[in-house]
Write a protein that holds these residues in place. Structure first.
Motif, PDB file in Angstrom:
ATOM      1  N   GLU A 174      27.260  34.726  46.890  1.00 47.06           N
ATOM      2  CA  GLU A 174      25.792  34.102  46.384  1.00 47.06           C
ATOM      3  C   GLU A 174      24.847  35.783  46.374  1.00 47.06           C
ATOM      4  O   GLU A 174      24.635  36.233  47.233  1.00 47.06           O
ATOM      5  CB  GLU A 174      25.538  33.411  46.492  1.00 47.06           C
ATOM      6  CG  GLU A 174      25.881  32.449  46.026  1.00 47.06           C
ATOM      7  CD  GLU A 174      24.640  31.111  45.767  1.00 47.06           C
ATOM      8  OE1 GLU A 174      23.270  31.488  45.627  1.00 47.06           O
ATOM      9  OE2 GLU A 174      25.103  29.989  46.480  1.00 47.06           O
ATOM     10  N   LEU A 175      24.643  36.537  45.804  1.00 38.32           N
ATOM     11  CA  LEU A 175      24.144  38.108  45.187  1.00 38.32           C
ATOM     12  C   LEU A 175      22.462  37.807  44.819  1.00 38.32           C
ATOM     13  O   LEU A 175      22.491  37.004  43.979  1.00 38.32           O
ATOM     14  CB  LEU A 175      24.739  38.799  43.750  1.00 38.32           C
ATOM     15  CG  LEU A 175      26.018  38.952  44.056  1.00 38.32           C
ATOM     16  CD1 LEU A 175      26.684  40.361  42.958  1.00 38.32           C
ATOM     17  CD2 LEU A 175      26.733  40.128  46.148  1.00 38.32           C
ATOM     18  N   SER A 176      21.449  37.913  45.892  1.00 34.47           N
ATOM     19  CA  SER A 176      20.312  37.667  44.956  1.00 34.47           C
ATOM     20  C   SER A 176      20.054  38.904  44.157  1.00 34.47           C
ATOM     21  O   SER A 176      20.796  39.711  43.648  1.00 34.47           O
ATOM     22  CB  SER A 176      19.713  38.510  46.317  1.00 34.47           C
ATOM     23  OG  SER A 176      19.197  37.973  47.552  1.00 34.47           O
ATOM     24  N   ALA A 177      18.765  38.791  43.133  1.00 38.78           N
ATOM     25  CA  ALA A 177      18.520  39.435  42.078  1.00 38.78           C
ATOM     26  C   ALA A 177      18.295  40.795  43.020  1.00 38.78           C
ATOM     27  O   ALA A 177      18.826  41.242  43.832  1.00 38.78           O
ATOM     28  CB  ALA A 177      17.198  38.697  41.565  1.00 38.78           C
ATOM     29  N   GLN A 178      19.014  41.938  41.827  1.00 36.55           N
ATOM     30  CA  GLN A 178      18.736  42.957  42.007  1.00 36.55           C
ATOM     31  C   GLN A 178      18.931  43.770  41.088  1.00 36.55           C
ATOM     32  O   GLN A 178      20.089  43.583  39.550  1.00 36.55           O
ATOM     33  CB  GLN A 178      20.346  43.492  43.117  1.00 36.55           C
ATOM     34  CG  GLN A 178      20.530  44.944  43.181  1.00 36.55           C
ATOM     35  CD  GLN A 178      19.782  45.489  44.288  1.00 36.55           C
ATOM     36  OE1 GLN A 178      18.993  44.786  45.551  1.00 36.55           O
ATOM     37  NE2 GLN A 178      18.577  46.766  43.663  1.00 36.55           N
ATOM     38  N   THR A 179      18.562  45.245  40.961  1.00 40.99           N
ATOM     39  CA  THR A 179      18.532  45.931  39.076  1.00 40.99           C
ATOM     40  C   THR A 179      19.841  46.344  39.501  1.00 40.99           C
ATOM     41  O   THR A 179      20.392  47.359  40.797  1.00 40.99           O
ATOM     42  CB  THR A 179      17.807  46.819  39.613  1.00 40.99           C
ATOM     43  OG1 THR A 179      16.032  46.199  39.496  1.00 40.99           O
ATOM     44  CG2 THR A 179      17.714  47.913  37.907  1.00 40.99           C
ATOM     45  N   TYR A 180      21.055  46.117  38.695  1.00 41.33           N
ATOM     46  CA  TYR A 180      22.165  47.836  39.042  1.00 41.33           C
ATOM     47  C   TYR A 180      22.027  48.672  37.868  1.00 41.33           C
ATOM     48  O   TYR A 180      21.882  48.278  36.782  1.00 41.33           O
ATOM     49  CB  TYR A 180      22.975  46.808  39.125  1.00 41.33           C
ATOM     50  CG  TYR A 180      23.297  45.417  40.305  1.00 41.33           C
ATOM     51  CD1 TYR A 180      24.381  46.383  40.739  1.00 41.33           C
ATOM     52  CD2 TYR A 180      22.977  44.693  39.985  1.00 41.33           C
ATOM     53  CE1 TYR A 180      24.715  45.728  41.782  1.00 41.33           C
ATOM     54  CE2 TYR A 180      23.554  43.714  41.018  1.00 41.33           C
ATOM     55  CZ  TYR A 180      23.728  44.797  42.694  1.00 41.33           C
ATOM     56  OH  TYR A 180      24.601  44.105  43.460  1.00 41.33           O
ATOM     57  N   ALA A 181      22.467  49.595  37.767  1.00 38.70           N
ATOM     58  CA  ALA A 181      22.828  50.936  37.099  1.00 38.70           C
ATOM     59  C   ALA A 181      24.510  50.444  36.552  1.00 38.70           C
ATOM     60  O   ALA A 181      25.019  49.979  37.570  1.00 38.70           O
ATOM     61  CB  ALA A 181      22.599  52.441  37.378  1.00 38.70           C
ATOM     62  N   VAL A 182      24.858  50.330  35.679  1.00 39.32           N
ATOM     63  CA  VAL A 182      25.838  49.992  34.874  1.00 39.32           C
ATOM     64  C   VAL A 182      26.319  50.862  34.144  1.00 39.32           C
ATOM     65  O   VAL A 182      26.147  51.721  33.154  1.00 39.32           O
ATOM     66  CB  VAL A 182      25.993  48.389  33.861  1.00 39.32           C
ATOM     67  CG1 VAL A 182      27.458  48.842  33.802  1.00 39.32           C
ATOM     68  CG2 VAL A 182      25.300  47.136  34.925  1.00 39.32           C
ATOM     69  N   PHE A 183      27.755  51.401  34.925  1.00 38.37           N
ATOM     70  CA  PHE A 183      28.348  52.794  33.989  1.00 38.37           C
ATOM     71  C   PHE A 183      29.773  52.690  33.881  1.00 38.37           C
ATOM     72  O   PHE A 183      30.614  51.876  34.475  1.00 38.37           O
ATOM     73  CB  PHE A 183      28.929  54.160  35.079  1.00 38.37           C
ATOM     74  CG  PHE A 183      27.390  53.925  35.444  1.00 38.37           C
ATOM     75  CD1 PHE A 183      26.792  54.828  34.934  1.00 38.37           C
ATOM     76  CD2 PHE A 183      26.665  53.817  36.804  1.00 38.37           C
ATOM     77  CE1 PHE A 183      25.865  55.658  35.215  1.00 38.37           C
ATOM     78  CE2 PHE A 183      26.153  54.334  36.863  1.00 38.37           C
ATOM     79  CZ  PHE A 183      24.952  55.358  36.692  1.00 38.37           C
ATOM     80  N   ARG A 184      30.743  52.371  32.888  1.00 35.95           N
ATOM     81  CA  ARG A 184      32.011  51.756  32.152  1.00 35.95           C
ATOM     82  C   ARG A 184      32.966  53.414  31.906  1.00 35.95           C
ATOM     83  O   ARG A 184      32.509  54.621  31.613  1.00 35.95           O
ATOM     84  CB  ARG A 184      31.775  51.312  30.969  1.00 35.95           C
ATOM     85  CG  ARG A 184      31.707  51.793  29.424  1.00 35.95           C
ATOM     86  CD  ARG A 184      31.184  50.688  28.896  1.00 35.95           C
ATOM     87  NE  ARG A 184      32.496  50.618  27.848  1.00 35.95           N
ATOM     88  CZ  ARG A 184      33.196  49.585  26.890  1.00 35.95           C
ATOM     89  NH1 ARG A 184      32.465  48.812  26.540  1.00 35.95           N
ATOM     90  NH2 ARG A 184      33.867  49.433  26.037  1.00 35.95           N
ATOM     91  N   THR A 185      33.876  53.062  32.487  1.00 33.85           N
ATOM     92  CA  THR A 185      35.043  53.998  32.055  1.00 33.85           C
ATOM     93  C   THR A 185      35.479  54.247  30.711  1.00 33.85           C
ATOM     94  O   THR A 185      35.239  53.547  29.904  1.00 33.85           O
ATOM     95  CB  THR A 185      36.755  53.661  32.983  1.00 33.85           C
ATOM     96  OG1 THR A 185      36.831  52.579  32.463  1.00 33.85           O
ATOM     97  CG2 THR A 185      36.027  53.446  34.150  1.00 33.85           C
TER      98      THR A 185
END
Length: 102
Positions: free
Chosen positions: A28-39
């Motif tokens: 389980e992951l805590s709430a977190q801000t993620y920057a998402v990058f895609r190929t």
């Protein structure tokens, strides 16, 4: 997702204990801000992951106003998207926080 946990990983349904035999584990992951990058779309997007990760850390991160947060980095492979093999892509989710919060 819920279907995957309840159906795909259920050995009573599939006859295979994926979690044990393949070394998977649930976390389980805590709430977190993620920057998402895609190929880019590619038949084999895995080969782009390493180069994308290098560019994110060397080019984007230093000028973004963010720093890496103490949380898991996530890699996602979209292996069967609409459009078939030519539209496969990967995502890198980097946990970030504002540089002023670090």
């Amino acid at each position: 997702d819920q279907w995957t946990r309840e159906i795909l990983y259920d050995p009573a349904i599939t006859g295979v204990d994926f979690m044990d035999s393949m070394g998977y584990e649930s976390i389980e992951l805590s709430a977190q801000t993620y920057a998402v990058f895609r190929t880019e779309y590619d038949r084999r997007p895995i080969r782009q992951f390493q180069e994308l990760r290098k560019r994110i850390v060397s080019e984007w991160l230093p000028s973004s106003g963010f720093v890496l947060a103490d949380a898991p980095e996530i890699g996602v492979l979209n292996w069967w998207p609409e459009g078939g093999r030519e539209h496969r892509y990967g995502e890198i989710w980097l946990p970030v926080q504002a540089a002023t919060d670090a």
